[in-house]
Every structure is written in C-alpha cells, then in structure tokens.
Write a protein that holds these residues in place. Structure first.
Motif, PDB file in Angstrom:
ATOM      1  N   TYR A   1       7.412  -0.010   0.075  1.00 52.39           N
ATOM      2  CA  TYR A   1       6.197  -0.085  -0.100  1.00 52.39           C
ATOM      3  C   TYR A   1       5.804   1.311  -0.771  1.00 52.39           C
ATOM      4  O   TYR A   1       6.460   2.454  -0.797  1.00 52.39           O
ATOM      5  N   GLY A   2       4.726   1.207  -1.420  1.00 55.05           N
ATOM      6  CA  GLY A   2       4.054   2.455  -2.221  1.00 55.05           C
ATOM      7  C   GLY A   2       2.675   2.130  -2.454  1.00 55.05           C
ATOM      8  O   GLY A   2       2.367   1.000  -2.757  1.00 55.05           O
TER       9      GLY A   2
ATOM     10  N   VAL B   1      11.448  -6.759  -0.781  1.00 55.76           N
ATOM     11  CA  VAL B   1      10.216  -6.825  -0.728  1.00 55.76           C
ATOM     12  C   VAL B   1       9.596  -5.727  -1.172  1.00 55.76           C
ATOM     13  O   VAL B   1       9.725  -4.553  -0.673  1.00 55.76           O
ATOM     14  N   TYR B   2       8.568  -5.638  -2.210  1.00 57.58           N
ATOM     15  CA  TYR B   2       7.818  -4.664  -2.582  1.00 57.58           C
ATOM     16  C   TYR B   2       6.292  -4.701  -2.639  1.00 57.58           C
ATOM     17  O   TYR B   2       5.985  -5.893  -2.808  1.00 57.58           O
ATOM     18  N   GLY B   3       5.518  -3.797  -2.259  1.00 61.63           N
ATOM     19  CA  GLY B   3       4.249  -4.212  -2.017  1.00 61.63           C
ATOM     20  C   GLY B   3       3.287  -2.961  -1.497  1.00 61.63           C
ATOM     21  O   GLY B   3       4.004  -2.066  -1.414  1.00 61.63           O
ATOM     22  N   LEU B   4       2.380  -2.989  -1.460  1.00 62.41           N
ATOM     23  CA  LEU B   4       1.261  -1.974  -0.913  1.00 62.41           C
ATOM     24  C   LEU B   4       1.282  -2.019   0.812  1.00 62.41           C
ATOM     25  O   LEU B   4       1.591  -3.347   1.229  1.00 62.41           O
ATOM     26  N   MET B   5       1.271  -0.933   1.363  1.00 65.80           N
ATOM     27  CA  MET B   5       1.045  -0.829   2.823  1.00 65.80           C
ATOM     28  C   MET B   5      -0.416  -1.383   3.057  1.00 65.80           C
ATOM     29  O   MET B   5      -0.787  -2.271   4.113  1.00 65.80           O
TER      30      MET B   5
ATOM     31  N   GLU C   1      11.397   1.386   3.327  1.00 68.33           N
ATOM     32  CA  GLU C   1      11.458   2.497   2.658  1.00 68.33           C
ATOM     33  C   GLU C   1       9.958   2.798   1.852  1.00 68.33           C
ATOM     34  O   GLU C   1       9.572   1.980   1.370  1.00 68.33           O
ATOM     35  N   GLU C   2       9.746   4.027   1.788  1.00 66.54           N
ATOM     36  CA  GLU C   2       8.600   4.424   1.015  1.00 66.54           C
ATOM     37  C   GLU C   2       8.882   4.833  -0.287  1.00 66.54           C
ATOM     38  O   GLU C   2       9.728   5.513  -0.757  1.00 66.54           O
ATOM     39  N   ILE C   3       8.155   4.263  -1.447  1.00 68.86           N
ATOM     40  CA  ILE C   3       8.445   4.671  -2.783  1.00 68.86           C
ATOM     41  C   ILE C   3       7.212   5.713  -3.113  1.00 68.86           C
ATOM     42  O   ILE C   3       5.899   5.451  -2.751  1.00 68.86           O
TER      43      ILE C   3
ATOM     44  N   PHE D   1      -3.000   6.605  -0.227  1.00 64.41           N
ATOM     45  CA  PHE D   1      -4.183   5.559  -0.258  1.00 64.41           C
ATOM     46  C   PHE D   1      -4.505   4.954  -1.664  1.00 64.41           C
ATOM     47  O   PHE D   1      -4.448   5.829  -2.565  1.00 64.41           O
ATOM     48  N   ASN D   2      -4.684   3.614  -1.655  1.00 64.09           N
ATOM     49  CA  ASN D   2      -5.067   3.085  -3.038  1.00 64.09           C
ATOM     50  C   ASN D   2      -6.588   3.147  -3.108  1.00 64.09           C
ATOM     51  O   ASN D   2      -7.291   2.432  -2.256  1.00 64.09           O
ATOM     52  N   THR D   3      -7.133   4.138  -3.699  1.00 61.86           N
ATOM     53  CA  THR D   3      -8.802   4.073  -3.637  1.00 61.86           C
ATOM     54  C   THR D   3      -9.255   3.337  -4.798  1.00 61.86           C
ATOM     55  O   THR D   3      -9.003   3.638  -6.182  1.00 61.86           O
TER      56      THR D   3
END
Length: 189
Positions: free
Chosen positions: A8-9, A107-111, A133-135, A148-150
């Motif tokens: 995630y990232g 799997v890739y995605g936003l948290m 794992e964090e990207i 944060f995704n602002t």
C-alpha cells in the motif's frame, strides 16, 4: 510456498509502475502473470493500468469471478491494482488462490481515503495478508513521508463528500500528517 502480499501507499507513490515492472520481470522469464484492476478507475480507460511516467498496460477486470479466471489460466503470479476497491469477498478469493492453488498474489492499493478512513478492501487485506509492505513517497509540501491522500477542489483541501471520487494530481495530493492536519484546520476556519 505462495503468499498474499499487500503493498500500500499514498497516491503518487509508484504503485502502478511497480505492477508494470513485476509483470515485465515475470514475462521476460517466460512466466505467465495475470493482472487485474478495478473497473472503478477509468481515467485512462476501463481495464488499463497507467503509470504517471506514461507506461500503460491492459488488465483484466477484478470482480467476483477472479478465482475462476485464475483457475482457468493457471498463471505463475497474480497482480492486483486498486485493491482498496475490492469487496471482502474478492479479497477472500485472492487468499484462496494463494492457499488452494499455491499462486502468489500481490495486491497494490491505498490504505485510506481522503478522510483518513480505511477502504473495505484494505481492511480485509490487513486481516488476511501474509506480508504487508508500505510503498513510500514524500509529502507534496514538505520533506516528510506522505501518509494521507488529500482531496482538493478549486485549490483547497476538502474533507467531505463521497468516499470514492476518481482522480489523479488534479484532485489528490499526498501529504504528511502535519500538513494534512494543517489543511484540515484551514478548511474548518
């Protein structure tokens, strides 16, 4: 032994380019990889994974038939984009692909969403993934790690609205906690 990976990232952390790199690496070795993405993100066309650096690739649509699709194709690896949009049922199927078919699933995605709330798919992935794992990427405003995704509208951060509103840098910027909280306080003033 295969594993279920959740990477995630925030937005703009390089998730899509990682997916394209993984697929290329498998295929260069003559191995089969299946790539899935959500139909929700249609910015570059439905069923497309597109990196901000301009590389694009077709992908299968992730839905409730993912287990059957993988079973029919027998790939060496399964890679998922936009995992946060998946239902818990789909995430359970991805875990079953790992456990029953011994096929690694990445799997890739936003948290979290723009309000800092977890997506359903992300929550289930945290519960089931063998490896998390964090990207990382940096804050748009400072040098700290973005968390944060602002969401922005007309140049101002917004903190209300629907959980899902598709967009790129035109609508979202990655911010650290300090800058996110500053923007949140400014929006309340």
């Amino acid at each position: 032994m295969a594993k279920l990976y959740y990477r995630y990232g925030t937005m703009n952390s390089g998730k899509s380019i990682d997916i394209l790199k993984i697929a290329n690496n498998y295929e260069e070795q003559g191995k089969k990889v299946l790539i899935f993405t959500s139909a929700i993100d249609d910015r570059h066309g439905v069923g497309k994974i597109t990196s901000r650096v301009g590389i694009q690739r077709d992908a299968l649509l992730l839905d409730e038939t993912v287990y059957d699709k993988v079973l029919a194709e027998k790939p060496d690896c399964v890679v998922i984009d936009e995992g946060q949009f998946a239902s818990s049922e789909i995430i359970d199927q991805l875990a079953a692909i790992v456990d029953e078919q011994d096929i690694p699933v990445i799997v890739y995605g936003l948290m979290t969403d723009f309000q800092g709330d977890m997506f359903e798919g992300s929550k289930r992935l945290l519960e089931l993934a063998d490896r998390i794992e964090e990207i990382k990427t940096i804050c748009w405003y400072c040098k700290s790690k973005a968390r944060f995704n602002t969401r922005f509208k007309d140049g101002k951060a917004v903190f209300t609205g629907e959980q899902i509103e598709i967009g790129g840098n035109d609508k979202y910027l990655p911010l650290c906690r300090k800058c996110y909280m500053r923007e949140k306080l400014a929006s309340q003033a």
